[in-house]
Design a protein around this motif. Structure first.
Motif, PDB file in Angstrom:
ATOM      1  N   ASP A  22     -21.796  -6.894  -4.646  1.00  0.00           N
ATOM      2  CA  ASP A  22     -20.604  -7.268  -3.894  1.00  0.00           C
ATOM      3  C   ASP A  22     -21.021  -8.293  -2.845  1.00  0.00           C
ATOM      4  OD1 ASP A  22     -18.381  -7.316  -2.076  1.00  0.00           O
ATOM      5  OD2 ASP A  22     -17.794  -5.318  -2.775  1.00  0.00           O
ATOM      6  N   ARG A  24     -19.020  -9.803  -0.591  1.00  0.00           N
ATOM      7  CA  ARG A  24     -18.132  -9.884   0.566  1.00  0.00           C
ATOM      8  C   ARG A  24     -18.909  -9.521   1.835  1.00  0.00           C
ATOM      9  NH1 ARG A  24     -13.685  -5.844  -0.551  1.00  0.00           N
ATOM     10  NH2 ARG A  24     -15.479  -4.676  -1.317  1.00  0.00           N
ATOM     11  N   TYR A  29     -16.658  -4.716   2.521  1.00  0.00           N
ATOM     12  CA  TYR A  29     -17.325  -3.755   1.640  1.00  0.00           C
ATOM     13  C   TYR A  29     -17.053  -2.326   2.099  1.00  0.00           C
ATOM     14  CZ  TYR A  29     -21.322  -1.399  -0.618  1.00  0.00           C
ATOM     15  OH  TYR A  29     -22.124  -0.555  -1.341  1.00  0.00           O
ATOM     16  N   HIS A  33     -14.984  -0.616  -1.976  1.00  0.00           N
ATOM     17  CA  HIS A  33     -15.788  -1.362  -2.946  1.00  0.00           C
ATOM     18  C   HIS A  33     -15.953  -0.554  -4.237  1.00  0.00           C
ATOM     19  CE1 HIS A  33     -18.601   1.077  -0.544  1.00  0.00           C
ATOM     20  NE2 HIS A  33     -19.223   1.256  -1.701  1.00  0.00           N
ATOM     21  N   LEU A  39     -24.410  -4.229  -1.692  1.00  0.00           N
ATOM     22  CA  LEU A  39     -23.893  -5.231  -0.761  1.00  0.00           C
ATOM     23  C   LEU A  39     -24.911  -6.352  -0.580  1.00  0.00           C
ATOM     24  CD1 LEU A  39     -21.832  -6.243   1.336  1.00  0.00           C
ATOM     25  CD2 LEU A  39     -22.979  -4.764   3.010  1.00  0.00           C
ATOM     26  N   CYS A  62     -16.303 -10.059  -5.544  1.00  0.00           N
ATOM     27  CA  CYS A  62     -15.868 -10.300  -4.163  1.00  0.00           C
ATOM     28  C   CYS A  62     -14.444  -9.768  -4.059  1.00  0.00           C
ATOM     29  CB  CYS A  62     -15.982 -11.780  -3.798  1.00  0.00           C
ATOM     30  SG  CYS A  62     -14.941 -12.885  -4.779  1.00  0.00           S
ATOM     31  N   THR A  89     -12.402  -7.318  -6.427  1.00  0.00           N
ATOM     32  CA  THR A  89     -12.163  -5.947  -5.998  1.00  0.00           C
ATOM     33  C   THR A  89     -10.676  -5.634  -5.927  1.00  0.00           C
ATOM     34  OG1 THR A  89     -14.239  -6.015  -4.754  1.00  0.00           O
ATOM     35  CG2 THR A  89     -12.713  -4.243  -4.199  1.00  0.00           C
TER      36      THR A  89
END
Length: 108
Positions: A22, A24, A29, A33, A39, A62, A89
């Protein structure tokens, strides 16, 4: 140009223990998520690509799919078998799939 997969492809890979990254920010997150996603905020991807396995497909997510395309291009340029997740997401959650909150990550 980033390689892309559908949310359905991600769901199948995730169910089999696939690696989800991920990209972001930490607060995004933490708010929700893909369970087990690792992350790696976009601003850190270039410095952290070496943390990713060279022998495993990586699914990059993202919020909607824009940041993940950039991250995927960077990862691929460094030898990572990365694919951006179309829909991000938001699409994952809109499809009724599970979300985790906080900073719990899958280790492996």
């Amino acid at each position: 140009m980033a390689r892309e997969v559908t949310l359905e492809t991600l769901a199948a890979a995730w169910a089999d223990g696939g690696l989800v990254v991920d990209v972001r920010e930490a607060d995004e997150y933490a708010a929700g998520h893909v369970p087990g996603a690792r992350l790696m905020p976009l601003s850190t991807v270039l410095d952290r690509c070496s943390e990713l396995p060279a022998d495993q497909r990586v699914y990059v997510i993202c919020a909607s799919g824009n940041r993940s395309k950039t991250a995927t291009d960077w990862m691929c340029s460094r030898g990572v078998d990365a694919y951006s997740v179309a829909g991000g997401t938001r699409g994952w959650a809109d499809g009724g799939r599970p979300l985790a909150a906080g900073y719990h990550e899958r280790t492996a």
